[in-house]
Design a protein around this motif. Sequence first.
Motif, mmCIF file in Angstrom:
data_model
loop_
_atom_site.group_PDB
_atom_site.id
_atom_site.type_symbol
_atom_site.label_atom_id
_atom_site.label_comp_id
_atom_site.label_asym_id
_atom_site.label_seq_id
_atom_site.Cartn_x
_atom_site.Cartn_y
_atom_site.Cartn_z
ATOM 1 N N VAL A 51 39.435 12.064 48.729
ATOM 2 C CA VAL A 51 39.861 13.461 48.846
ATOM 3 C C VAL A 51 39.637 14.180 47.517
ATOM 4 C CG1 VAL A 51 41.835 14.971 49.264
ATOM 5 C CG2 VAL A 51 41.512 12.925 50.661
ATOM 6 N N ASP A 52 39.968 13.532 46.408
ATOM 7 C CA ASP A 52 39.745 14.136 45.089
ATOM 8 C C ASP A 52 38.267 14.419 44.849
ATOM 9 O OD1 ASP A 52 42.476 13.917 44.586
ATOM 10 O OD2 ASP A 52 42.249 11.962 43.595
ATOM 11 N N ILE A 53 37.419 13.507 45.250
ATOM 12 C CA ILE A 53 35.982 13.701 45.066
ATOM 13 C C ILE A 53 35.485 14.846 45.931
ATOM 14 C CG2 ILE A 53 33.723 12.606 45.384
ATOM 15 C CD1 ILE A 53 35.103 9.948 44.671
ATOM 16 N N ALA A 54 35.974 14.935 47.164
ATOM 17 C CA ALA A 54 35.557 16.015 48.055
ATOM 18 C C ALA A 54 36.007 17.374 47.517
ATOM 19 C CB ALA A 54 36.117 15.790 49.455
ATOM 20 N N VAL A 55 37.209 17.431 46.970
ATOM 21 C CA VAL A 55 37.711 18.689 46.400
ATOM 22 C C VAL A 55 36.881 19.088 45.187
ATOM 23 C CG1 VAL A 55 39.684 19.736 45.212
ATOM 24 C CG2 VAL A 55 40.042 18.443 47.313
ATOM 25 N N MET A 56 36.548 18.138 44.345
ATOM 26 C CA MET A 56 35.737 18.445 43.163
ATOM 27 C C MET A 56 34.345 18.905 43.574
ATOM 28 S SD MET A 56 36.799 15.662 40.211
ATOM 29 C CE MET A 56 36.041 14.296 41.049
ATOM 30 N N ALA A 57 33.775 18.296 44.601
ATOM 31 C CA ALA A 57 32.450 18.703 45.069
ATOM 32 C C ALA A 57 32.506 20.095 45.691
ATOM 33 C CB ALA A 57 31.915 17.690 46.082
ATOM 34 N N HIS A 58 33.579 20.411 46.379
ATOM 35 C CA HIS A 58 33.719 21.719 47.006
ATOM 36 C C HIS A 58 33.922 22.808 45.952
ATOM 37 C CE1 HIS A 58 34.606 24.813 49.848
ATOM 38 N NE2 HIS A 58 35.905 24.869 49.560
ATOM 39 N N ASN A 59 34.626 22.487 44.883
ATOM 40 C CA ASN A 59 34.908 23.456 43.830
ATOM 41 C C ASN A 59 33.765 23.592 42.825
ATOM 42 O OD1 ASN A 59 37.406 23.962 44.936
ATOM 43 N ND2 ASN A 59 38.480 22.545 43.579
ATOM 44 N N ALA A 60 32.782 22.726 42.907
ATOM 45 C CA ALA A 60 31.675 22.785 41.954
ATOM 46 C C ALA A 60 30.832 24.017 42.210
ATOM 47 C CB ALA A 60 30.817 21.532 42.082
ATOM 48 N N GLY A 61 30.430 24.649 41.124
ATOM 49 C CA GLY A 61 29.602 25.845 41.233
ATOM 50 C C GLY A 61 28.143 25.487 41.436
ATOM 51 N N PRO A 62 27.269 26.486 41.621
ATOM 52 C CA PRO A 62 25.846 26.219 41.835
ATOM 53 C C PRO A 62 25.194 25.529 40.633
ATOM 54 C CG PRO A 62 26.367 28.547 42.219
ATOM 55 C CD PRO A 62 27.595 27.891 41.734
ATOM 56 N N LEU A 63 25.629 25.872 39.427
ATOM 57 C CA LEU A 63 25.060 25.240 38.248
ATOM 58 C C LEU A 63 25.420 23.756 38.186
ATOM 59 C CD1 LEU A 63 23.460 25.576 35.641
ATOM 60 C CD2 LEU A 63 25.584 26.179 34.492
#
Length: 69
Positions: A51-63
């Motif tokens: 879940v933490d990894i999915a949240v970090m991937a979702h919050n990651a910007g285009p850069l």
Amino acid sequence: MQTSRHISFAILAVTLIAGSALLSEHAGLFAGAFRTEILARVDNGDVVSAVDIAVMAHNAGPLDRALAR
């Protein structure tokens, strides 16, 4: 005609070394030499879940996504 049987020097040497190593281990010469202890500790803050990894991937910007490729 009688043939003599002889023991190979290599077989005799390996047997002698293995026997002396076995007796040394039995006598306690290697006590603790091959024992390993795990001295690690895991805290709740160190554990990363899917879940933490999915949240970090979702919050990651285009850069961030471009750098990840």
